[in-house]
Design a protein around this motif. Structure first.
Motif, PDB file in Angstrom:
ATOM      1  N   SER A  29       0.850  -1.195   0.000  1.00 11.02           N
ATOM      2  CA  SER A  29       0.000   0.000   0.000  1.00 11.02           C
ATOM      3  C   SER A  29       0.875   1.229   0.000  1.00 11.02           C
ATOM      4  O   SER A  29       1.959   1.259   0.573  1.00 11.02           O
ATOM      5  N   MET A  30       0.359   2.214  -0.662  1.00 11.19           N
ATOM      6  CA  MET A  30       1.124   3.447  -0.825  1.00 11.19           C
ATOM      7  C   MET A  30       0.316   4.577  -0.190  1.00 11.19           C
ATOM      8  O   MET A  30      -0.893   4.678  -0.422  1.00 11.19           O
ATOM      9  N   SER A  31       0.977   5.411   0.566  1.00 10.96           N
ATOM     10  CA  SER A  31       0.211   6.514   1.156  1.00 10.96           C
ATOM     11  C   SER A  31       1.018   7.798   1.143  1.00 10.96           C
ATOM     12  O   SER A  31       2.242   7.790   1.263  1.00 10.96           O
ATOM     13  N   PRO A 106       0.766   6.647 -10.445  1.00 15.09           N
ATOM     14  CA  PRO A 106       0.391   5.270 -10.757  1.00 15.09           C
ATOM     15  C   PRO A 106       0.956   4.328  -9.705  1.00 15.09           C
ATOM     16  O   PRO A 106       1.864   4.701  -8.962  1.00 15.09           O
ATOM     17  N   PRO A 107       0.426   3.086  -9.614  1.00 15.18           N
ATOM     18  CA  PRO A 107       0.868   2.182  -8.557  1.00 15.18           C
ATOM     19  C   PRO A 107       2.346   1.859  -8.712  1.00 15.18           C
ATOM     20  O   PRO A 107       2.876   1.776  -9.808  1.00 15.18           O
ATOM     21  N   VAL A 108       2.942   1.692  -7.567  1.00 13.64           N
ATOM     22  CA  VAL A 108       4.358   1.335  -7.546  1.00 13.64           C
ATOM     23  C   VAL A 108       4.472  -0.178  -7.687  1.00 13.64           C
ATOM     24  O   VAL A 108       3.545  -0.928  -7.353  1.00 13.64           O
ATOM     25  N   LYS A 111       9.383  -5.788  -7.175  1.00 11.87           N
ATOM     26  CA  LYS A 111       9.794  -7.039  -7.835  1.00 11.87           C
ATOM     27  C   LYS A 111      10.419  -7.929  -6.801  1.00 11.87           C
ATOM     28  O   LYS A 111      11.396  -7.573  -6.124  1.00 11.87           O
ATOM     29  N   ASP A 112       9.857  -9.094  -6.686  1.00 16.04           N
ATOM     30  CA  ASP A 112      10.426 -10.065  -5.751  1.00 16.04           C
ATOM     31  C   ASP A 112      10.717 -11.317  -6.546  1.00 16.04           C
ATOM     32  O   ASP A 112       9.864 -12.196  -6.687  1.00 16.04           O
ATOM     33  N   GLY A 113      11.927 -11.355  -7.075  1.00 10.91           N
ATOM     34  CA  GLY A 113      12.239 -12.491  -7.936  1.00 10.91           C
ATOM     35  C   GLY A 113      11.333 -12.450  -9.125  1.00 10.91           C
ATOM     36  O   GLY A 113      11.294 -11.499  -9.904  1.00 10.91           O
ATOM     37  N   LYS A 114      10.544 -13.515  -9.287  1.00 10.59           N
ATOM     38  CA  LYS A 114       9.647 -13.555 -10.417  1.00 10.59           C
ATOM     39  C   LYS A 114       8.380 -12.761 -10.129  1.00 10.59           C
ATOM     40  O   LYS A 114       7.686 -12.306 -10.993  1.00 10.59           O
ATOM     41  N   LYS A 115       8.056 -12.604  -8.847  1.00 11.90           N
ATOM     42  CA  LYS A 115       6.785 -11.972  -8.491  1.00 11.90           C
ATOM     43  C   LYS A 115       6.892 -10.469  -8.645  1.00 11.90           C
ATOM     44  O   LYS A 115       7.906  -9.853  -8.330  1.00 11.90           O
ATOM     45  N   GLU A 116       5.785  -9.954  -9.115  1.00 17.33           N
ATOM     46  CA  GLU A 116       5.702  -8.494  -9.203  1.00 17.33           C
ATOM     47  C   GLU A 116       4.458  -8.052  -8.457  1.00 17.33           C
ATOM     48  O   GLU A 116       3.349  -8.448  -8.803  1.00 17.33           O
ATOM     49  N   LEU A 117       4.642  -7.248  -7.485  1.00 12.71           N
ATOM     50  CA  LEU A 117       3.479  -6.783  -6.723  1.00 12.71           C
ATOM     51  C   LEU A 117       3.262  -5.313  -7.014  1.00 12.71           C
ATOM     52  O   LEU A 117       4.191  -4.530  -7.054  1.00 12.71           O
ATOM     53  N   LYS A 118       1.997  -5.003  -7.210  1.00 11.39           N
ATOM     54  CA  LYS A 118       1.695  -3.595  -7.483  1.00 11.39           C
ATOM     55  C   LYS A 118       0.898  -2.994  -6.328  1.00 11.39           C
ATOM     56  O   LYS A 118       0.062  -3.663  -5.710  1.00 11.39           O
ATOM     57  N   GLY A 119       1.164  -1.741  -6.096  1.00  8.03           N
ATOM     58  CA  GLY A 119       0.400  -1.065  -5.021  1.00  8.03           C
ATOM     59  C   GLY A 119      -0.839  -0.383  -5.563  1.00  8.03           C
ATOM     60  O   GLY A 119      -1.349  -0.729  -6.620  1.00  8.03           O
TER      61      GLY A 119
END
Lengths: 605, 254
Positions: A29-31, A106-108, A111-119
């Motif tokens: 989450s981004m705030s 825009p969401p940040v 990158k966690d290895g192969k995983k990409e998580l967006k905020g």
């Protein structure tokens, strides 16, 4: 076959993406503040449960000043042997916008290895850095330039109410710098019934004249005006202590003002505590009088209400009690409503209604219900009917009166009339009147005015009270006199002294008589009176009455010489006449002379 | 009726211009008021009676008549007020007592009056035998007699006379002081006679402000004892012992 594999791959990918999306929902989450000033740096924080590399999006007009600075915290839970570890990572960026406007970040991505998580995405409004001196809210006067650090506002929920209508009144502070409130004095809310309700628990942000403030409502009240017209609520006054930065002297930099930005303030600058007194705006409330056409049963109830009325039972015996409950619910000035006046039959004993309230005072006003309970005791058997009653109130939203009419109430009473002495238990304002039969009317006026006394003239409280000590004083005086007299009487010498003249006079009188009778004892009497007088008056015993002694005394007493010789002349004459029987001088003349001498001496002694 | 009234007023003005003493003026107003009353003009009667009152002289009969006039004008609170004032002046008067009781029973508030303890009742009866000033004069006379007794005691030679005068003096002194005390009691009684509720209805609250709980409600004509006052409020006690606060302007002292 390749097609099917491809399909499966796509499906798997979709699944992954989908799950990733779900993962996305968890933990990133981004705030950041929703509103910032142009060219003023602010913080943006990204929280996630996954470690990884942060890819920050680029935004036109936004510059990254520093970041990310990362903070990691771990926590592990051991539940029944199962250990779960969670980690919380926060990345903080310091950003600044160089242009005003509305921005969407825009969401940040993490990158966690192969995983990409967006905020999540953020909307930020960038305001210009203006300082304008307009008056702040309400009817207040213009504020000075330096007083924009702290603002105090009094805000009513509405400025126009009916008489009896509730309004919410908030006192709000807006601050731009850290400060301490040392004193807050609220105005007296004359003309209002007031009930304090909950103020804000946490602060929020607000923008006034382009400047960002932290705001909080510190006091909130429900007000109900008790009189119509214009009521002005005076300003609230607050004393605060503000920590003002005292900047160190900086040499004028050739690069211009950029180094004067507060971003470059060193924590080594000194602070100064400044005391300031801040006043709020006064508030004018227009209280509209109750509209015309109020029904007869209207009694200052304003709000939105519903009413129920119910009799507790419909059959009972004589001298038993039942109750009529009138429940008034809704919102409005419930706390101020009086019990409705009901018309009860005269042979029904009624007690002052009991009022029980269940009210909540909140930001929407006073809500809840009020129950009026009338306890009734019938004193005779038979059928009873209580006429319907009416209750009306003013709906402030429509400005119209609303009415409620109950039905009639009936109940039946069994039993015998209680006869004989009835002790009527009466409350302090019972609706039944006990009338003792003392005759049918008041007695006629008095014809004789009697004595008219001055009002308020009480002797006991006036100077008349002084007579008592006066009498006492007189008594004391008398005692003193008595004492003196007695002591005098006790002393024979003093007695004789006082009586000397009298005795002498008596003797002379006697002598006069003897003279008239041609008695020779006349001479004797004259001598006796003289000697007696001197003895008494001068306090000399008879033996001490020698000529020398007497002469001494005479001189001591300043008796003039001629008088002394005169006295001795008389004495000698008398002596001679007594013994020699030759009357040298006329006894009458002698008598007169003797008297003269005596009188003169008596004056002196 | 108007004619005679006009004439009477004229007569009044003439008499006043002859500079009568206030006492006599009061008497004239009293009679004028009576004539108004007898003609049924109660409002005028009240006006005239009040003129008499304003001269600074009082009489029980004046207050009694005022009470009647107010009662007839349907103002029971004022009626009670003046009956009570009349009663203070002449507690032995049966007429005043009768009208006061009659009125009290017609008022809205009825109380279970807490009766006085027997010795208090006796003292009250004793106190009411004479007005305060007469008790005072009586006390003063006895005091002087006591003083003379003491003088006689001091001066006399004969033993019997000495003894008699001594004891007489002591006795007279004791009586004198008690009468002085009674005089003071009556004064105090008049000053703390209480007040009457003048408003038709008034709430009595637990504290001196409009937001306090309403304890009970009183109606016009009720008699209350007054206590402390705070700002616009005053503490009152009613006959059954309960206390509370009311705005001072809603009651009037007897």
């Amino acid at each position: 076959m390749i097609k099917r594999n491809f399909l499966y791959c796509i499906l798997a990918l979709c699944l992954i993406i989908l799950t990733n999306n779900e993962l996305r929902a968890q933990g990133v989450s981004m705030s950041a503040p929703q509103a910032v000033t142009v060219n003023k740096p602010f913080n943006l924080t990204i929280n996630s449960e996954v470690q990884g590399e942060v890819v920050f999006p680029e935004v036109n007009g936004m510059e990254i000043i520093s970041g990310p600075s990362t903070m990691v915290s771990y926590s592990s839970n051991n539940i029944n042997g199962r250990i779960t570890t969670t980690s919380q990572i926060s990345h903080t960026y310091i950003l600044v916008f160089t242009k005003e406007g509305a921005y969407e970040i825009p969401p940040v991505t993490i990158k966690d290895g192969k995983k990409e998580l967006k905020g999540n995405k953020l909307n930020i409004q960038v305001f210009p850095a203006g300082i304008s001196n307009q008056s702040q809210g309400g009817d207040g006067s213009a504020q000075e330039e330096k007083n924009t650090t702290v603002l105090l506002q009094q805000i009513p929920s509405t400025r126009e109410v009916y008489l009896g209508e509730q309004l919410v009144f908030s006192t709000k502070i807006l601050v731009r710098e850290r400060l301490q409130i040392t004193n807050l004095s609220s105005p007296s809310l004359d003309g209002f019934w007031n009930q304090e309700i909950e103020a804000d628990q946490i602060a929020s942000r607000d923008y006034v004249n382009g400047m960002e403030y932290a705001t909080q409502v510190i006091k909130r009240s429900l007000l109900v005006p008790q009189k119509a017209g214009e009521i002005v609520i005076q300003p609230a006054v607050m004393d605060v202590v503000i920590q003002k930065r005292v900047q160190r002297q900086r040499p004028r930099s050739p690069f211009g003002d950029i180094f004067d930005d507060p971003f470059f303030d060193s924590p080594f600058d000194s602070y100064q505590n400044v005391q300031e007194r801040i006043s709020s705006n006064p508030v004018r409330i227009t209280v509209k009088p109750l509209p015309q056409g109020a029904p007869a049963s209207f009694r200052s109830a304003v709000g939105k209400f519903t009413i129920k009325s119910v009799l507790s039972r419909d059959s009972l015996a004589v001298n038993e009690s039942l109750s009529l409950k009138v429940t008034l619910s809704g919102s409005g000035n419930l706390a101020l409503i009086e019990a409705p006046k009901l018309d009860f039959p005269s042979d029904l004993e009624v007690f002052e209604p009991k009022t029980s309230t269940d009210l909540k005072h909140g930001i929407t006003g006073t809500t809840g219900n009020v129950v009026f309970e009338y306890i009734l005791i019938p004193r005779r058997p038979g059928q009873f009917r209580i006429a319907p009653f009416e209750f009306s109130w003013l709906n402030p939203e429509t400005g119209r009166y609303q009415q409620f009419s109950s039905g009639e109430f009936r109940f039946s009473v069994s039993g015998e009339t209680s006869g004989g002495e009835q002790s009527l238990i009466q409350g302090p304002a019972s609706l039944s009147k006990a009338v003792k039969d003392l005759g049918t009317d008041i007695l006629f006026i008095k014809i004789n005015p009697g004595k008219f006394e001055k009002k308020g003239k009480y002797f006991i409280k006036s100077s008349w009270l002084m007579t008592f000590p006066a009498v006492l004083l007189l008594l004391l005086l008398l005692f003193v006199i008595v004492r003196k007299t007695e002591s005098e009487l006790a002393d024979p010498y003093i007695v004789r002294n006082k009586k000397a003249a009298k005795t002498a006079r008596k003797r002379m009188k006697n002598a006069g008589k003897l003279l008239a009778a041609n008695d020779e004892g006349f001479y004797d009497e004259v001598i006796k009176s003289y000697m007696g007088y001197f003895s008494d008056k001068l306090g000399i015993p008879t033996l001490g009455l020698s000529r020398d002694n007497l002469n001494q005394q005479f001189r001591n007493r300043n008796i003039p010489g001629d008088l002394i010789s005169g006295i001795w002349e008389v004495v000698d004459e008398c002596e001679m006449s007594r013994y020699a029987r030759t009357s040298g001088a006329d006894p009458k003349l002698l008598y007169v002379k003797a008297l003269e001498n005596l009188t003169r001496v008596a004056e002196i002694l | 009726m108007t004619m005679s009234k006009g004439l009477l007023f004229l007569l009044l003005k003439v008499m006043i211009s002859l500079s009568l003493s206030a006492n006599e003026q009061a008497g004239i107003f009293f009679n004028l008021g009576n004539s108004h009353y007898q003609q049924g003009a109660f409002e005028e009667a009240i006006e005239v009676y009040l003129r008499a009152d304003s001269l600074g002289y009082q009489s029980a009969a004046l207050y009694f008549n005022l009470g009647n006039a107010y009662y007839r004008s349907n103002k029971p609170a004022y009626a009670r007020l003046y009956y009570e004032r009349a009663f203070l002046l002449e507690p032995g008067d049966k007429d005043i007592r009768a009208n006061l009781e009659f009125l009290s029973n017609r008022l809205t508030d009825q109380f279970n009056e807490v009766p006085l303890i027997f010795y208090k009742r006796w003292y009250r009866a004793l106190m009411n035998l004479l007005p305060s000033n007469q008790w005072f004069l009586l006390s003063l006379t006895l005091f002087i007699l006591a003083a003379s007794g003491m003088v006689v005691f001091r001066v006399s030679r004969k033993r019997t006379l000495k003894k008699a005068s001594f004891y007489a003096g002591i006795l007279l002194f004791i009586f004198s002081m008690s009468f002085l005390g009674i005089s003071g009691s009556r004064y105090h009684h008049a000053k703390s006679a209480g007040a009457i509720v003048m408003n038709t209805v008034e709430s009595v609250r637990s504290g001196p402000d409009h937001n306090s709980t309403v304890l009970f409600v009183l109606h016009e004509g009720t008699k209350v004892q007054t206590g402390e006052s705070l700002g616009e409020w005053i503490e009152v006690t009613i006959s059954d012992g309960r206390k509370g606060w009311m705005p001072s302007r809603t009651i009037e002292q007897i």
